[in-house]
Design an enzyme around this catalytic site. Structure first.
Site, PDB file in Angstrom:
ATOM      1  N   HIS A   1      48.855  41.564  51.788  1.00 38.48           N
ATOM      2  CA  HIS A   1      48.639  40.282  51.132  1.00 38.48           C
ATOM      3  C   HIS A   1      49.978  39.551  51.044  1.00 38.48           C
ATOM      4  O   HIS A   1      50.995  40.146  50.700  1.00 38.48           O
ATOM      5  CB  HIS A   1      48.102  40.487  49.713  1.00 38.48           C
ATOM      6  CG  HIS A   1      46.743  41.104  49.681  1.00 38.48           C
ATOM      7  ND1 HIS A   1      46.215  41.652  48.545  1.00 38.48           N
ATOM      8  CD2 HIS A   1      45.797  41.264  50.636  1.00 38.48           C
ATOM      9  CE1 HIS A   1      45.003  42.115  48.799  1.00 38.48           C
ATOM     10  NE2 HIS A   1      44.738  41.905  50.070  1.00 38.48           N
TER      11      HIS A   1
ATOM     12  N   SER B   1      49.780  45.230  48.812  1.00 43.98           N
ATOM     13  CA  SER B   1      49.888  43.915  48.196  1.00 43.98           C
ATOM     14  C   SER B   1      51.127  43.922  47.315  1.00 43.98           C
ATOM     15  O   SER B   1      52.171  44.421  47.752  1.00 43.98           O
ATOM     16  CB  SER B   1      48.595  43.611  47.407  1.00 43.98           C
ATOM     17  OG  SER B   1      48.585  42.286  46.953  1.00 43.98           O
TER      18      SER B   1
ATOM     19  N   ASP C   1      41.256  45.274  46.563  1.00 42.33           N
ATOM     20  CA  ASP C   1      41.085  45.157  48.012  1.00 42.33           C
ATOM     21  C   ASP C   1      41.667  46.398  48.693  1.00 42.33           C
ATOM     22  O   ASP C   1      42.771  46.818  48.380  1.00 42.33           O
ATOM     23  CB  ASP C   1      41.790  43.893  48.525  1.00 42.33           C
ATOM     24  CG  ASP C   1      41.469  43.591  49.981  1.00 42.33           C
ATOM     25  OD1 ASP C   1      40.401  44.009  50.463  1.00 42.33           O
ATOM     26  OD2 ASP C   1      42.293  42.933  50.628  1.00 42.33           O
TER      27      ASP C   1
END
Length: 186
Positions: free
Chosen positions: A37, A10, A130
């Site tokens: 992401h 991310s 995540d």
């Protein structure tokens, strides 16, 4: 020995992913699954930006696309990317997980269920948790778990969450990740 590599990242992971993809040869023997992401409303430019320096072809897969070695499959913006038996990708617009779609956890869990001990999972820099549970599932099912060294990350949250949840095999800096992937046993 291994049949696939899956990488999640991310915030702060784009430069690392670019370096990794640049270092892989065009005849790389494994598929590389990328769950990153990114902004959900930006539909173009990301694949092109990654492709500029990549040694392997980068694809935003379609639903039910066959997974092949020597290609990188990037989860499309605003879609969950699953790995299905039969070496196929499935896409979904189900609710976000960990405030994310694509969810790294969902991609990692399904890849772990398909590839089991023949999967390498890598977590890079990121701003939320995540991927931590997904990496644990990879390890629980016999796969290899690698985390980018948090000291090298632009944002440490994702890597630190993974390290707290899973006894990983390796904590590597970017150069060590690249060297490992270049010398991987298939």
């Amino acid at each position: 020995m291994y049949k696939a590599v899956i990488i999640g990242g991310s915030a702060g992971s784009f430069q690392v992913i670019t370096r990794i993809l640049h270092a892989l040869p065009p005849n790389y023997p494994l598929p590389v699954l990328l769950c990153l992401h990114r902004l959900k409303h930006v539909r173009s430019g990301f694949v092109e930006a990654l492709s500029i320096k990549s040694g392997i072809q980068i694809i935003e897969p379609n639903d039910k696309e066959q997974i092949k070695p020597g290609k990188a499959y990037l989860a499309p913006a605003n879609y969950h990317m699953y790995v299905e038996l039969g070496n196929k990708i499935a896409l979904s617009t189900e609710e976000p997980e960990n405030h994310s779609r694509p969810s790294i956890d969902l991609s990692f869990i399904t890849a772990a269920q398909v590839y089991r001990e023949k999967l390498v999972g890598i977590i890079l820099s990121g701003a939320n948790r995540d991927g931590a549970y997904g990496l644990k599932k990879i390890k629980d099912l016999g796969g290899l778990a690698i985390v980018q060294n948090p000291d090298e990350c632009q944002v440490r949250t994702m890597t630190e969450a993974s390290l707290k949840m899973t006894p990983v095999d390796f904590v590597f800096n970017t150069n060590e990740i690249i060297k490992f992937l270049q010398n991987i046993k298939v």
